[in-house]
Design an enzyme around this catalytic site. Structure first.
Site, PDB file in Angstrom:
ATOM      1  N   LYS A  42       0.823  -1.213   0.000  1.00 40.76           N
ATOM      2  CA  LYS A  42       0.000   0.000   0.000  1.00 40.76           C
ATOM      3  C   LYS A  42       0.854   1.259   0.000  1.00 40.76           C
ATOM      4  O   LYS A  42       0.547   2.215  -0.705  1.00 40.76           O
ATOM      5  CB  LYS A  42      -0.883   0.017   1.255  1.00 40.76           C
ATOM      6  CG  LYS A  42      -2.150  -0.792   1.132  1.00 40.76           C
ATOM      7  CD  LYS A  42      -3.204  -0.182   2.079  1.00 40.76           C
ATOM      8  CE  LYS A  42      -4.580  -0.696   1.736  1.00 40.76           C
ATOM      9  NZ  LYS A  42      -4.892  -1.945   2.454  1.00 40.76           N
ATOM     10  N   GLU A  55      -4.315   7.520   7.485  1.00 39.00           N
ATOM     11  CA  GLU A  55      -5.134   8.311   6.551  1.00 39.00           C
ATOM     12  C   GLU A  55      -6.265   9.004   7.290  1.00 39.00           C
ATOM     13  O   GLU A  55      -6.726   8.526   8.326  1.00 39.00           O
ATOM     14  CB  GLU A  55      -5.781   7.397   5.490  1.00 39.00           C
ATOM     15  CG  GLU A  55      -4.811   6.810   4.500  1.00 39.00           C
ATOM     16  CD  GLU A  55      -5.498   5.910   3.494  1.00 39.00           C
ATOM     17  OE1 GLU A  55      -6.714   5.628   3.653  1.00 39.00           O
ATOM     18  OE2 GLU A  55      -4.830   5.477   2.551  1.00 39.00           O
ATOM     19  N   HIS A  77     -16.631  -6.262   3.898  1.00 33.25           N
ATOM     20  CA  HIS A  77     -15.662  -6.302   2.797  1.00 33.25           C
ATOM     21  C   HIS A  77     -15.987  -7.354   1.752  1.00 33.25           C
ATOM     22  O   HIS A  77     -15.171  -7.654   0.892  1.00 33.25           O
ATOM     23  CB  HIS A  77     -14.230  -6.464   3.311  1.00 33.25           C
ATOM     24  CG  HIS A  77     -13.863  -5.416   4.314  1.00 33.25           C
ATOM     25  ND1 HIS A  77     -13.815  -4.078   3.995  1.00 33.25           N
ATOM     26  CD2 HIS A  77     -13.578  -5.488   5.637  1.00 33.25           C
ATOM     27  CE1 HIS A  77     -13.497  -3.384   5.072  1.00 33.25           C
ATOM     28  NE2 HIS A  77     -13.356  -4.209   6.079  1.00 33.25           N
ATOM     29  N   ARG A  88      -5.902  -7.954 -11.550  1.00 29.14           N
ATOM     30  CA  ARG A  88      -6.549  -9.175 -12.039  1.00 29.14           C
ATOM     31  C   ARG A  88      -7.885  -8.803 -12.676  1.00 29.14           C
ATOM     32  O   ARG A  88      -8.340  -7.664 -12.581  1.00 29.14           O
ATOM     33  CB  ARG A  88      -6.819 -10.109 -10.853  1.00 29.14           C
ATOM     34  CG  ARG A  88      -7.679  -9.422  -9.794  1.00 29.14           C
ATOM     35  CD  ARG A  88      -8.339 -10.344  -8.810  1.00 29.14           C
ATOM     36  NE  ARG A  88      -9.348  -9.625  -8.052  1.00 29.14           N
ATOM     37  CZ  ARG A  88      -9.152  -8.975  -6.920  1.00 29.14           C
ATOM     38  NH1 ARG A  88      -7.946  -8.949  -6.371  1.00 29.14           N
ATOM     39  NH2 ARG A  88     -10.141  -8.332  -6.330  1.00 29.14           N
TER      40      ARG A  88
HETATM   41  C1  MV4 Z   1     -10.853   3.593   3.989  1.00 33.02           C
HETATM   42  C2  MV4 Z   1     -12.142   3.906   4.467  1.00 33.02           C
HETATM   43  C3  MV4 Z   1     -12.333   5.172   4.949  1.00 33.02           C
HETATM   44  N1  MV4 Z   1     -11.321   6.052   4.997  1.00 33.02           N
HETATM   45  N2  MV4 Z   1      -9.878   4.512   4.028  1.00 33.02           N
HETATM   46  C4  MV4 Z   1     -11.630  -1.041   3.357  1.00 33.02           C
HETATM   47  C5  MV4 Z   1     -10.810  -2.065   2.667  1.00 33.02           C
HETATM   48  C6  MV4 Z   1      -9.730  -1.364   1.969  1.00 33.02           C
HETATM   49  N3  MV4 Z   1      -9.736  -1.729   0.584  1.00 33.02           N
HETATM   50  C7  MV4 Z   1      -9.998   0.089   2.137  1.00 33.02           C
HETATM   51  N4  MV4 Z   1     -11.124   0.229   2.997  1.00 33.02           N
HETATM   52  C8  MV4 Z   1     -11.523   1.428   3.462  1.00 33.02           C
HETATM   53  N5  MV4 Z   1     -10.564   2.393   3.492  1.00 33.02           N
HETATM   54  C9  MV4 Z   1     -10.122   5.699   4.527  1.00 33.02           C
HETATM   55  N6  MV4 Z   1      -9.142   6.605   4.584  1.00 33.02           N
HETATM   56  C10 MV4 Z   1     -13.135   2.948   4.405  1.00 33.02           C
HETATM   57  C11 MV4 Z   1     -12.823   1.695   3.907  1.00 33.02           C
HETATM   58  C12 MV4 Z   1     -13.892   0.786   3.861  1.00 33.02           C
HETATM   59  C13 MV4 Z   1     -14.387   0.326   2.635  1.00 33.02           C
HETATM   60  C14 MV4 Z   1     -13.827   0.725   1.419  1.00 33.02           C
HETATM   61  C15 MV4 Z   1     -14.324   0.269   0.238  1.00 33.02           C
HETATM   62  C16 MV4 Z   1     -15.404  -0.594   0.240  1.00 33.02           C
HETATM   63  C17 MV4 Z   1     -15.973  -1.007   1.419  1.00 33.02           C
HETATM   64  C18 MV4 Z   1     -15.459  -0.569   2.629  1.00 33.02           C
HETATM   65  C19 MV4 Z   1     -16.057  -0.996   3.805  1.00 33.02           C
HETATM   66  C20 MV4 Z   1     -15.561  -0.548   4.995  1.00 33.02           C
HETATM   67  C21 MV4 Z   1     -14.477   0.331   5.015  1.00 33.02           C
END
Ligand code: MV4
Length: 668
Positions: A119, A203, A238, A299
């Protein structure tokens, strides 16, 4: 320079393996499946031109077994390997091993997989490329002092993420400065445990953002384009549940900006092949200014069909052309969004039990014919504990979002699953939900509407009970007609007491629905029946097909559905809903019978979840002796009288058939 691809090995299973084989067939390319011991009779094996067994059921021993897969590639003469999604699809070591073995890995360059695996590294690259990032810190200095200072500067709440992480693992929120140290230590511990690497990034925490991802494609000639975006905000822990394209509510400018940022992201890592750039967009900014890079998936994604639907393209075909070294089949200017597409993921999981994955046999499975259905499972196949419990993806396309939703609702109403609990009703509830219909989707949607989406068990519609009764009656006639003139003593038909095929004859059909016992008294009236239902007596007739399709007239109304029977279980599919009934066999020795014989029988086929007494135990009338579970319901087996346990024939965990002798009581 282009390379010929005549044979492709698919290093995957299930729906995605079947999906890839479909494109290979269309392109005239030979397909080679690989399969685990558990998948010997799987659909993907049947569809492929050749197939190789690569190990035991656990993925580690088969679908993740690089040596065995490469051996199968060599033996089958495969020029290329398509990894699908999951398993080895984002494994840089495997991509390297393919190159070393002289086999094309259908995916991006190893360097791109590696760059996106971290990341912090990905964010550093994106920052350089001018791709918008969530305000945050992704530096090398991991001291508490520096991280705390970064968090204070970003402003709370902040989200601490594992650098090596993905999919939400090792994420911790700190809502204020004094909380930061503990949240950091917890995130570091989790990251160390999960990834062997305790580095983190910090973040700004965006609450319930939307998840918007862009599909990109690059070729080996330096061209990169995007195929627009998808919204995948409807997630649960997720796990994506519903995906759509395009993302609702975006302005043309915002859509173009997201596409452009995704292409920049791809260029920054020299991307080749199919990739997805994930963004999050704060909810208060729908169609507004902000979207931020999250991560890149190197992918083909599960949800690629919605992009195929709105672009009219076959993404697997594109992947293969690019792997052959060809240029992108189309330029950015040749692409346009056509209508709207939506996909649901049908899972074998029980929403009533916190979405517990279900394993076992899907004895009945019918998919709608008005929708695209990507599945790797047929009726009679098992959902194994070793793999993802997804049964199918169901995808519809319409001129606009409302039409795509309407078509999906119809498609789900025509979807029938028997044997395992599924999220079908949950999906239907989402598609009916008002905010969803209005395009108000974000990652908090399911949690926020939980109560509305998980409705209480509905009462049984009287027509469903009538259809079940009519199906049992018609099947009984059929069996009786097929039996010897004297009548087959083992025919289910003879189970019906009081039945004589003449006027004035009647039969009581007893069903269990949840806690309720429902009796339908059926009088035979020539070809019709008079049915005494809970809300009154009606005249009814019915046609029953061999596949359970039943068309009935119940009173003045016509009614069409399907009744599928397996042992005592009757599944009634009616008006897009599934009703589970159990037919109680009146011949089974009653409690009164058990009181005399002392033989305590299983009330229905199922699993003994508890055996509460041992041989020699003294029991009194009403003592719960055992718990048998069937169709998600627990049945307490009680002592019909006082006595002493003489024999216990089953233990917890045992499967029992209907009427199996669970235990024997003797006089105390
Ligand atoms: C975040 C966020 C809020 N703020 N980053 C969850 C998994 C990872 N791919 C990134 N994720 C998130 N990052 C910041 N700065 C909220 C999530 C997140 C989320 C993101 C995309 C799709 C579903 C989610 C469900 C919960 C939290």
């Amino acid at each position: 320079m282009t390379r010929a691809i005549n044979t492709v090995l698919i290093a995957n299973r299930g729906e995605i393996a079947c999906r890839i084989i479909r494109s290979l067939k269309r392109m005239g390319i030979r397909s080679v499946a690989v399969y685990s011991e558990a998948d010997r009779n799987a659909l993907h094996v049947a569809l492929a031109d050749a197939a190789y067994e690569i190990g035991a059921a656990p993925p580690r021993e088969s679908y993740l077994n690089q040596a065995n897969i490469l051996k199968a590639a060599k033996e089958s003469g495969a020029d290329a390997i398509h990894p699908g999604y999951g398993f080895l699809s984002e494994n840089a070591t495997f991509a390297e091993a393919c190159a070393k073995a002289g086999v094309i890995f259908i995916g991006p360059p190893v360097s791109a997989i590696r760059a996106m695996g971290s990341k912090s590294e990905a964010k550093a690259l994106m920052e350089k490329a001018g791709v918008p990032l969530v305000p945050g810190y992704h530096g090398a200095d991991q001291s508490l002092k520096v991280l705390q200072a970064a968090a204070d500067k970003i402003g709370y709440p902040v989200l601490i993420k594992a650098s090596a992480g993905g999919g939400g693992k090792g994420m911790k929120v700190a809502t204020s400065a004094p909380e930061f140290k503990a949240a950091l230590e917890s995130a570091q511990r989790e990251a160390k445990n999960a990834f062997g690497d305790d580095r983190v990034l910090v973040e700004k925490y965006l609450q319930q953002p939307r998840h918007i991802e862009a599909q990109i494609f690059g070729d080996a000639h330096g061209n990169i384009i995007h195929l627009f975006e998808r919204d995948c905000s409807i997630q649960r822990r997720h796990q994506k549940v519903i995906e759509e394209a395009p993302a609702p509510g975006l302005t043309a400018e915002r859509r173009a900006a997201i596409g452009k940022a995704a292409v920049e992201a791809g260029k920054a890592v020299g991307y080749v092949g199919a990739g997805t750039v994930e963004f999050i967009a704060p909810m208060d900014q729908v169609g507004g200014e902000n979207f931020y890079f999250m991560e890149m998936n190197t992918r083909l994604q599960v949800e690629h069909p919605v992009t195929e639907a709105i672009t009219g393209l076959d993404l697997v075909e594109w992947q293969i052309k690019i792997a052959r070294g060809e240029k992108l089949p189309k330029g950015q200017g040749d692409l346009a969004i056509h209508g709207h597409a939506m996909e649901v993921r049908l899972y074998a999981e029980d929403p009533a039990r916190d979405f517990l994955p279900q394993t076992g046999t899907l004895h009945h499975l019918r998919f709608p014919d008005q929708a695209r259905v990507d599945s790797g499972i047929r009726a009679g196949d098992a959902v194994s504990i070793h793999y993802d419990p997804m049964i199918a993806k169901i995808i519809t396309h319409g001129a606009d979002r409302a039409e795509a939703i309407a078509r999906l609702r119809r498609a789900l109403a025509a979807t029938e699953v028997g044997g395992l609990a599924t999220n079908l009703e949950f999906l239907q509830a989402i598609l009916r939900q008002k905010d969803f219909a209005a395009g108000k989707v974000d990652t908090g949607f399911i949690e926020r509407h939980r109560a509305e989406l998980l409705p209480e068990a509905q009462p049984l519609p009287v027509n469903a009970l009538a259809l079940a009764a009519l199906a049992v009656l018609r099947a009984g006639e059929r069996d009786a007609a097929a039996a010897a003139p004297e009548g087959d003593p083992y025919s289910p038909w003879t189970r019906l007491p009081g039945w004589r095929v003449n006027r004035g004859a009647w039969s009581d059909l007893v069903f269990q629905h949840g806690e309720a016992t429902l009796t339908v008294r059926a009088h035979y009236r020539g070809n019709d029946f008079s049915l005494a239902l809970p809300d009154g007596t009606v005249e009814a007739e019915a046609n029953l097909d061999a596949d359970g399709a039943i068309s009935a007239r119940i009173g003045a109304a016509r009614c069409k559905g399907r009744v599928v029977r397996r042992d005592a279980e009757c599944l009634v599919f009616l008006d897009g809903a599934t009703h589970r009934l159990t037919l109680i066999d009146p011949r089974r020795p009653s409690a009164a019978g058990a009181a005399t014989t002392g033989k305590i029988l299983a009330p229905m086929p199922g699993t003994v979840t508890k055996m509460l007494v041992a041989t020699g135990a003294s029991v009194t009338k009403g003592t719960v002796l055992a718990i048998v579970e069937a169709m998600k319901m627990e049945h307490a087996v009680k002592a019909p009288r006082d006595g002493k346990v003489k024999a216990v024939n089953f233990a917890a965990g045992d499967q029992v058939t209907d009427g199996a002798e669970l235990l024997v009581l003797e006089e105390a």
